[in-house]
Every structure is written in C-alpha cells, then in structure tokens.
Enzyme design. Structure first.
Site, PDB file in Angstrom:
ATOM      1  N   LYS A   1      -1.709   2.352  -9.181  1.00 46.31           N
ATOM      2  CA  LYS A   1      -1.107   1.246 -10.037  1.00 46.31           C
ATOM      3  C   LYS A   1      -2.261   0.505 -10.412  1.00 46.31           C
ATOM      4  O   LYS A   1      -2.706  -0.051 -11.663  1.00 46.31           O
ATOM      5  CB  LYS A   1      -0.293   0.371  -9.120  1.00 46.31           C
ATOM      6  CG  LYS A   1       0.193  -0.892  -9.878  1.00 46.31           C
ATOM      7  CD  LYS A   1       0.990  -1.740  -9.277  1.00 46.31           C
ATOM      8  CE  LYS A   1       2.497  -1.324  -9.001  1.00 46.31           C
ATOM      9  NZ  LYS A   1       3.316  -2.266  -8.391  1.00 46.31           N
TER      10      LYS A   1
ATOM     11  N   GLY B   1       4.851   0.479  -3.721  1.00 41.70           N
ATOM     12  CA  GLY B   1       4.187   1.755  -3.932  1.00 41.70           C
ATOM     13  C   GLY B   1       5.192   2.927  -3.273  1.00 41.70           C
ATOM     14  O   GLY B   1       5.444   3.947  -3.624  1.00 41.70           O
ATOM     15  N   ARG B   2       5.841   2.523  -1.927  1.00 46.96           N
ATOM     16  CA  ARG B   2       6.524   3.438  -1.129  1.00 46.96           C
ATOM     17  C   ARG B   2       8.009   3.505  -2.186  1.00 46.96           C
ATOM     18  O   ARG B   2       9.137   4.542  -1.259  1.00 46.96           O
ATOM     19  CB  ARG B   2       6.826   3.092   0.226  1.00 46.96           C
ATOM     20  CG  ARG B   2       7.005   1.831   0.485  1.00 46.96           C
ATOM     21  CD  ARG B   2       6.971   1.299   2.044  1.00 46.96           C
ATOM     22  NE  ARG B   2       7.065  -0.320   2.192  1.00 46.96           N
ATOM     23  CZ  ARG B   2       6.401  -1.218   1.970  1.00 46.96           C
ATOM     24  NH1 ARG B   2       5.149  -0.906   1.418  1.00 46.96           N
ATOM     25  NH2 ARG B   2       6.709  -2.403   2.347  1.00 46.96           N
TER      26      ARG B   2
ATOM     27  N   LYS C   1      -9.183  -1.370   5.239  1.00 45.24           N
ATOM     28  CA  LYS C   1      -9.711  -0.971   4.033  1.00 45.24           C
ATOM     29  C   LYS C   1     -10.947  -2.009   3.922  1.00 45.24           C
ATOM     30  O   LYS C   1     -12.124  -1.419   3.570  1.00 45.24           O
ATOM     31  CB  LYS C   1      -8.766  -1.519   2.979  1.00 45.24           C
ATOM     32  CG  LYS C   1      -7.512  -0.416   2.788  1.00 45.24           C
ATOM     33  CD  LYS C   1      -6.671  -0.688   1.632  1.00 45.24           C
ATOM     34  CE  LYS C   1      -5.434   0.087   1.180  1.00 45.24           C
ATOM     35  NZ  LYS C   1      -4.684  -0.346   0.097  1.00 45.24           N
TER      36      LYS C   1
ATOM     37  N   GLU D   1       5.889   0.980   7.376  1.00 45.73           N
ATOM     38  CA  GLU D   1       5.167   0.163   6.416  1.00 45.73           C
ATOM     39  C   GLU D   1       5.943  -0.865   5.986  1.00 45.73           C
ATOM     40  O   GLU D   1       5.672  -2.227   5.729  1.00 45.73           O
ATOM     41  CB  GLU D   1       4.555   0.921   5.414  1.00 45.73           C
ATOM     42  CG  GLU D   1       3.404   0.007   4.495  1.00 45.73           C
ATOM     43  CD  GLU D   1       2.813   1.110   3.538  1.00 45.73           C
ATOM     44  OE1 GLU D   1       1.480   1.356   3.958  1.00 45.73           O
ATOM     45  OE2 GLU D   1       3.362   1.298   2.576  1.00 45.73           O
TER      46      GLU D   1
ATOM     47  N   HIS E   1      11.415  24.719  18.932  1.00 45.01           N
ATOM     48  CA  HIS E   1      10.351  25.387  19.862  1.00 45.01           C
ATOM     49  C   HIS E   1       8.897  24.494  19.893  1.00 45.01           C
ATOM     50  O   HIS E   1       7.990  25.179  20.030  1.00 45.01           O
ATOM     51  CB  HIS E   1      10.049  26.894  19.028  1.00 45.01           C
ATOM     52  CG  HIS E   1      11.331  27.631  18.983  1.00 45.01           C
ATOM     53  ND1 HIS E   1      11.671  28.451  19.844  1.00 45.01           N
ATOM     54  CD2 HIS E   1      12.435  27.727  18.076  1.00 45.01           C
ATOM     55  CE1 HIS E   1      12.728  29.047  19.507  1.00 45.01           C
ATOM     56  NE2 HIS E   1      13.255  28.584  18.484  1.00 45.01           N
TER      57      HIS E   1
ATOM     58  N   GLU F   1      -9.842   5.921  -2.358  1.00 45.06           N
ATOM     59  CA  GLU F   1      -9.487   7.347  -2.002  1.00 45.06           C
ATOM     60  C   GLU F   1      -8.968   8.104  -3.079  1.00 45.06           C
ATOM     61  O   GLU F   1      -9.711   9.324  -3.612  1.00 45.06           O
ATOM     62  CB  GLU F   1      -8.369   7.624  -0.758  1.00 45.06           C
ATOM     63  CG  GLU F   1      -8.585   6.922   0.197  1.00 45.06           C
ATOM     64  CD  GLU F   1      -8.040   5.558   0.573  1.00 45.06           C
ATOM     65  OE1 GLU F   1      -7.889   5.102   1.748  1.00 45.06           O
ATOM     66  OE2 GLU F   1      -7.750   4.868  -0.250  1.00 45.06           O
TER      67      GLU F   1
END
Length: 524
Positions: A187, A245-246, A490, A331, A362, A193
C-alpha cells in the site's frame, strides 16, 4: 457475565458431550444457510450456555458495532479509520458513506480497471505472474489461488513474501523473464521486505531480456513512489486506508487471483463474501453463523481457557488456509489493551494453527487425542471434490474427517482398551498396554460442511471468519483492526541492519545481540 460463564463451565466440567445428544441436538446446535452448515453440537455448550453467550454478545454491543462497521463509521479508533473491506464486495448494495462521501463509485471503478487489465494479461503473451508482497498482501491471494486451482484458466501465479533471498531466487528460477508479469503489492510502496524483493525481481528481468517498464504492476496508493520505480499510473491499483492488509484480498490485492480464475470467477468470490455479509446483518441470535462461530470460540478460549485452536480443512487445496486464519485472528485479536486503554479482563485470542487432513492425522493428531491439553478443533469438508473419477478418494477423506470429530468426542475407556487387546496380553502387562490405548475423549470440535469448494464458497468461508474475528474483538472490548505489535520489531530491524552489514557498532546493544553479531561477522 464472565464470572457467570466461568461458574457454568465449572458446573459442567465433568459432563460428557456424548451424553448431551438426543434426537434434536444435532439440528438445534447447528446453523444452516442455503449454502453451508456449521455444526457445533460436539461441544459442551447446552441451551443455557448458549443463552448466556448470546447475552454476553448483546451486552457487548455486537449488533451495534456490526452496523457501525457496515455504515462506514470509524470503528478503528486508534487510527481514526473506517473498516470497510465489506465495501469491496458490495456488488449489489447501496451507497457506503465515509465522511459523507459514497465510496462505492471508486470501488466499482477500480474493480472495472482490474478486470480490464486482467483480461489484457490473460489474453496476451504472459505465462507467469509473480505477486510480491508480505502479510495481508501475500497470505490471502496465495491461499485463494491454491484453493481455487480447479478454476484456473489464466497464467500461472507465484508468490514471494520472505525477504530471505532463497524465496525470490527459487521462485524466479525457471521462469521466462520475457513472459513474466511482476505485481508489487504494498500500500505504501515502502515495505522493506516487499521492496527489496521487487528490486531484485526488476534486476533479474533486466538481466534476462525482460522489460520492467511493461511487465510490472503495483497494488499501492503511493503514486509518487510507484512512478519513481518505473510503473505508470495505469498499472497502479490503489485502495483506501479503510481496507486493512489482512482484509484486502477483496480488492486490488486480489489481482493475482483474478488473473488466475478470471474476472467472472473473482466476482463469484466477491459474491460469496457479500452473501455472508447479508446473512451476518440479517440473521438473529443463534441463527447467525458468524456470531455462533465466534461464541463457540469465546467459550473455548476465554471461558474454558484452551490456549490454542486447530483449523483442520479436509481439502488439500486449502493447505494455506490455517496460516491465513492465523494472521486474521492473531494479528487482529492478539491484544492486551481494550479500546479505552485498560487491560483486557480475560485471555485474548488463541494460538491458531493447523494443516489439511489427512496429513495432520499422521503428524500432530496424537497430541490432539491423547495430549494433556485440550485443543478445540475446527473441521472443514466439502460434500464433493473436483475429481469425480476419484470419488473413492473423497469418500475416504470425508470418512476420516467425520471419524476424527467422533473420536475426539467419544474417546476410548480403559475397559474398551483392555477388551481390544485381551487376546494378546494378560495380567499386569495387559493393564500396562491398555493404559496406552485409552483416549480421554470429551474433546470439542466443530464442523463446517459445504457442497463444493468453488469461488463463491471460498468467499463465504473467508467472510465468515472475518466476521467471527470482529465479533470476538467486540466482546473482548479491543480494536481488531490495528496491529501495533508488529512495529517494534520493524524499528529494531532497521536499526540493526547497518550493524549486521558491519557499518555500525553494536556497543549499545545487549550482550546477547552483541555476541550474535560477533559470531555472524566471524563466520561470514
């Protein structure tokens, strides 16, 4: 109400879930819509408990907060923002006002632009799309693209998120730079990153005869930064600050999904979310699926104290759904401070984790069945798969899903375990061996079942869990829409980078960090 609920939990703590079943329980403790069924009958919730939980939701003002969200009120109070990801899927609704302005014309215009660009790419020479983002700019579309693979009829989609160079290197290896489109999803267009990976992808494209000026697009609101990077405005798709964002996959962040399944498939996904929105706003009390999903979660985490929740989709294509829900829940509701700045009076959100069945059986189901901690499980299963010629596979998958929830509830007593091996052992050895085969049982689970995993259904599932998180946040009195907890790391990483690179001293760091930096430099 918390005290009353905990007293109720104590009163029924020794009660067997299986003993609650009569001819009516399975239907009475389920919510069924036209498109799916949520079964919570395999929990220790009875009618009185449900009434208490509904009263808790009412007293917390869940309905009012829900209506405020859909109306465009600034319910993200710490950042002064509306919360309107629902507007991105409001295909048939009316105006949505923020500060007196209807946001829907802009939403629909952006959707039209996305569709035109997706059709251009899908009809051209592009064979591969690489989406570069992190967090909400990655987890949602990566999950959805995998989930809807039977509906792919566009370019192959790949996702890069980790700043670890291995991720971008492994993804680009084998791709043709001349037929690859790179989508940079940030955004602000400053996420370290994402921008580090974006610059690496641009250098790779230049080195391999690609054309970054024509083969990059951006999902961002920062037109100045995207222009500096060389991406023209017509290939930049923005979204407002009222989309977190999420929660952003419904808009431009979903561009890679649109390219994979086409605009019609993407609109079906939006309509699934819109359908769940309509249900959430209209259904009352125990007939409201997001509300009941949330209240079951509240009962298990805040009342009973179960620290984690397993999300167990019996669908290989939903392999990334637990990680997506992990971010959505943790979050959003991993907070210890209420809206007014006080302390949250109960435990906050659970640890959310999981994996698709039957693989998980398993791996970690041993702990779920016989470990010392109770882990509420949320099963998901489709009535039909996408491979009719492999119907026997799906039947076996469904049988395993149903069997696991039954086994968690039913368990196995010492007498039953003893009887199963009485022909092999006797005396003290029989007792010793039988003890290892006992299952405590009485472990709660829910099941979400739906006809088939198509774009519409996936939209419903995602919106269902979004609203679940919202309800839980209102009941806890927290803001589910900020994420200050990601900031400190950050900031420290930015300060540490020159130290790691050897351009600054670590003298002001703690002893552990100094020792780690020293070891790093000695072994490079």
């Amino acid at each position: 109400m918390w005290d009353a609920l905990k007293a109720k939990a104590e009163a029924v703590s020794g009660r067997a879930i299986l003993g609650l079943f009569d001819d009516t329980r399975a239907d009475a403790f389920a919510v069924q819509t036209q498109h799916m069924r949520f079964d919570y009958s395999k929990t220790n919730i009875d009618a009185e408990t449900r009434d208490m939980l509904l009263e808790l939701a009412s007293s917390a003002g869940v309905a009012a907060r829900r209506d405020a969200m859909f109306s465009g009120n600034k319910i993200n109070e710490t950042e002064g923002r509306a919360v309107l990801h629902t507007a991105l899927r409001n295909l048939d609704g009316g105006p949505v006002l923020v500060d007196g302005e209807d946001v829907m014309p802009g939403v629909l215009e952006t959707l039209d632009r996305m569709e035109a660009y997706a059709n251009e790419i899908r009809g051209g020479a592009i064979t591969d799309v690489v989406n570069i983002g992190i967090g909400g700019s990655d987890l949602g579309p990566a999950m959805a693209v995998q989930a809807l693979s039977p509906y792919h009829d566009g370019p192959r989609c790949h996702f890069v998120s980790n700043v670890d160079g291995a991720h971008i290197a492994d993804t680009l290896r084998g791709l043709d730079a001349k037929t690859t489109l790179v989508i940079v999803a940030s955004k602000t267009f400053t996420t370290i990153e994402t921008m580090t990976n974006a610059r690496t992808a641009r250098a790779w494209m230049l080195d391999h005869d690609g054309d970054p000026s024509a083969q990059f697009a951006a999902l961002s609101t920062n037109l100045e930064k995207t222009s500096e990077f060389g991406i023209p405005a017509e290939r930049v798709f923005g979204f407002e600050d009222w989309v977190g964002g999420r929660y952003s996959m419904w808009g431009p962040i979903g561009l890679s999904l649109m390219m994979a399944v086409g605009p019609d498939g993407f609109r079906a996904f939006l309509r699934g979310g819109q359908d769940m929105d309509t249900h959430f706003r209209a259904a009352e009390g125990a007939e409201n699926m997001p509300l009941m999903l949330a209240l079951v979660g509240i009962w298990h985490r805040q009342v009973l104290g179960h620290a984690s929740r397993a999300v167990l989709p019996y669908d290989q294509r939903l392999g990334q759904l637990p990680a997506y829900f992990q971010q959505l829940e943790m979050e959003s509701n991993g907070k210890s401070v209420t809206m007014d700045g006080g302390a949250v009076p109960v435990e906050s959100g659970p640890v959310v984790w999981g994996a698709p069945g039957t693989n998980g059986q398993h791996a970690f189901y041993q702990l779920i069945h016989q470990g010392t901690s109770v882990i509420p499980c949320e099963f998901m299963i489709a009535c039909a798969g996408h491979e009719p010629e492999l119907r026997h596979h799906h039947d076996l998958l469904v049988a395993n899903c149903f069997a696991q929830s039954e086994a968690l509830m039913r368990g196995r007593t010492l007498d039953e375990a003893r009887a199963k091996i009485a022909d092999k052992f006797d005396g003290d050895e029989l007792e010793r061996q039988a003890a290892h085969r006992v299952f405590a049982g009485n472990r709660p689970s829910t099941t979400l079942i739906y006809p088939k995993l198509d774009p519409f259904t996936l939209g419903q599932i995602v919106a269902l869990y979004e609203h679940r998180v919202s309800v839980e946040g209102v009941i806890l009195g927290i803001n589910s829409y900020d994420q200050w907890g990601v900031e400190l790391g950050k900031e420290l990483a930015t300060a540490l980078q020159p130290i790691v690179e050897g351009d600054a001293s670590a003298d002001d760091k703690d002893g552990s960090t100094r020792a780690l930096v020293s070891y790093l430099h000695m072994n490079r």
